[in-house]
Scaffold this active site. Structure first.
Site, PDB file in Angstrom:
ATOM      1  CG  ASP A 183      -8.990  46.493   4.173  1.00 61.82           C
ATOM      2  OD1 ASP A 183      -8.785  46.517   5.392  1.00 61.82           O
ATOM      3  OD2 ASP A 183      -9.740  47.291   3.603  1.00 61.82           O
ATOM      4  CB  THR A 184      -3.201  44.602   0.822  1.00 61.42           C
ATOM      5  OG1 THR A 184      -4.272  44.853  -0.074  1.00 61.42           O
ATOM      6  CG2 THR A 184      -2.115  43.827   0.102  1.00 61.42           C
ATOM      7  CB  VAL A 185      -0.895  40.839   4.479  1.00 60.13           C
ATOM      8  CG1 VAL A 185      -2.002  41.051   5.491  1.00 60.13           C
ATOM      9  CG2 VAL A 185      -1.108  39.570   3.677  1.00 60.13           C
ATOM     10  CG  MET A 197       0.573  46.051   2.241  1.00 58.22           C
ATOM     11  SD  MET A 197       0.514  45.451   3.950  1.00 58.22           S
ATOM     12  CE  MET A 197       1.978  46.220   4.632  1.00 58.22           C
ATOM     13  CB  SER A 256      -5.017  41.589  -1.157  1.00 64.09           C
ATOM     14  OG  SER A 256      -6.092  42.476  -0.935  1.00 64.09           O
TER      15      SER A 256
END
Length: 525
Positions: A347-349, A429, A366
């Site tokens: 859950d990060t870009v 990520m 994030s």
């Protein structure tokens, strides 16, 4: 060269500009900014903020960011810390007195003040060309009109059903259920917030009605956050940290990010002959796993808010890596588990942009766990991060929770220099996986000669929580051999991370790649 009879994709080549990120709409928006005369900063902001609606489980304006920036016409790299702080009223002693041992990921104590908006406003003002309004326009459009849920986003969304609470359930679920592929996600409340930021700058977020909504929502959930905490938020420029590896310099964001962990890992692995090993083989996976255990143990001891980190020099010293490398048995796994274990978050870009003037941006953004803390503001639907879960409650530890402190962060943007010239912005990520991901990608590319796309596509392994996670790219024979070496092998139930990279060739050609573990792509012109 890849085998064109097998699944895969080629690297993307262009000359004028390029973006690589995890969703095609964001890559397209960034590229359009470049084609319309904006620079890499303008484009990176456009793509990143749009990702908050294309991938709302991963990031958003209630989160944090870190940036590495190479200015046009220069080879220096500037770091910008866009991580927020704990509210002034947070006290580890009070939490211990209440019998709390750790800050849980859905607790109100996990919510730190969002730092990304302040950093993106500062970045635009200091380095942008097109203006903040132009950079935010694509995200405003898609927040209002909606984004069809992509396949990988839909894969991640179901965890929201259990993690979201209160107003967040209405904003991010469809009658209590996760959105599915092709459903349209809209966030008109956040579109209004972005319009205010476009008009007023950071004050449109950290002051006035938007800040009041965030503070009231947090306090209603039991938080000690105040409007003064939000108004005081300020990003900070800082000097990157770096280390040499086989003629290349890995440049990372300094603490409170964990980038130094990747440098330590490479320093350890430099004592072994990785180029002679099969890049997909057992021996390489074993050495990487052992280096991970040792480097993460150091991370847990030393990385914290930079105002409280005192032993970073020791962590990066060649002597430290040499002593740790000597502990590795090439044939047997050591029994070492990090004192601070943590999930492999998806859950990060990450977004990287290079423009025609060769300004380069490496930006990671994030809200930490999937859908952050699971808590959203009542009026505007801003989802709050749970970065405070990155603190420890151990008394006297440099990363001990405290009012006004920044927690240890997992998100790390990277760049590579060679002979003093910036060669490649990149990022991988995946929460705790990120330092290992940086090392895996770089050694794939630098030691084993894989092109950027192959280096991202290749199977991954990760030593975490006393086990060695293997993606399905490792076959049963490899898993059995690693078990024989003493690893507790488990099959990863989800992809390990995701990543993007752009290589800047001496010829003027840009080469881009984007990880198939996400929905995105590299686009150039």
């Amino acid at each position: 060269m890849r085998d064109f009879q097998l699944p895969g994709r080629s690297t993307v080549l262009a000359t004028e500009g390029m973006c690589a990120t995890s969703h095609p709409l964001a890559a397209q928006a960034a590229l359009r900014i470049l084609q319309d005369g904006g620079n890499a900063v303008d484009a990176a902001i456009a793509g990143a903020v749009l990702l908050g609606f294309a991938e709302p489980q991963s990031c958003g304006i209630g989160g944090d960011c870190f940036v590495l920036l190479k200015p046009a016409g220069e080879e220096r790299i500037i770091a910008l810390n866009g991580s927020g702080r704990a509210p002034a009223g947070l006290s580890a002693a009070d939490l211990r007195h209440r019998g709390v041992a750790t800050i849980s990921t859905e607790s109100i104590e996990s919510v730190t003040v969002p730092g990304a908006v302040d950093a993106l406003c500062r970045l635009s003002a200091d380095w942008g060309r097109a203006g903040l309004g132009a950079s935010l326009a694509p995200a405003i459009h898609y927040a209002d009109a909606g984004v069809p849920v992509a396949a990988r986003v839909a894969f991640d969304w179901p965890e929201a059903e259990d993690r979201l609470s209160g107003a967040a359930r209405a904003y991010y679920l469809d009658q209590g259920k996760a959105l599915r592929v092709g459903q349209i996600f809209r966030s008109p409340g956040q579109a209004e917030v972005l319009r205010r930021i476009a008009r007023e700058g950071r004050a449109g977020f950290y002051e006035g009605a938007v800040a009041a909504d965030m503070v009231a929502s947090l306090r209603a959930a039991g938080g000690c956050h105040t409007e003064a905490d939000f108004a005081a938020t300020a990003c900070a420029y800082c000097d990157p940290v770096s280390g040499d590896y086989r003629g290349h310099e890995l440049v990372e964001h300094p603490p409170n990010g964990q980038g130094a962990t990747a440098i330590l890992m490479l320093n350890i692995l430099s004592h072994f002959d990785l180029p002679s090993l099969d890049p997909m083989g057992v021996e390489r996976a074993h050495l990487e796993a052992e280096a991970t255990k040792l480097a993460y143990d150091a991370r847990d001891r030393f990385i914290a808010d930079p105002d409280h980190t005192t032993r970073l020099g020791h962590m990066l010293a060649p002597e430290t890596a040499a002593r740790l490398a000597a502990l590795i048995n090439p044939a047997k796994a050591m029994d070492l588990v990090s004192s601070r274990t943590e999930a492999v978050h998806r859950d990060t870009v990450y977004i990287t942009v290079v423009d025609r003037d060769r300004m380069a941006v490496s930006l990671i953004y994030s809200t930490y766990w999937g859908f952050g803390s699971g808590i959203a503001s009542e009026k505007f639907g801003i989802l709050f991060q749970n970065r405070g879960a990155g603190f420890t409650l151990t008394e006297g530890h440099p990363n001990e929770a405290g009012g006004g402190k920044r927690p240890m962060h997992t998100i790390i943007p990277g760049m590579v220099r060679r002979n003093g010239r910036v060669l490649m912005p990149f990022g991988v990520m995946g929460g705790a996986y990120q330092p290992t991901g940086h090392v895996r990608f770089l050694t794939n590319h630098l030691d084993h000669g894989l092109d950027l796309q192959q280096a991202l596509d290749a199977p991954r392994a990760f030593a975490v929580d006393g086990a060695l996670k293997l993606e399905r790219g490792y076959d049963a024979a490899a898993a059995a051999r690693l078990e024989e070496m003493g690893h507790k092998v488990i099959r990863a139930d989800e992809p390990l991370g995701g990543g993007q990279a752009i290589r800047i060739e001496d010829s003027g050609v840009l080469i881009g790649a984007s990880d198939p573990r996400k929905d995105g792509c590299a686009l150039g012109y």
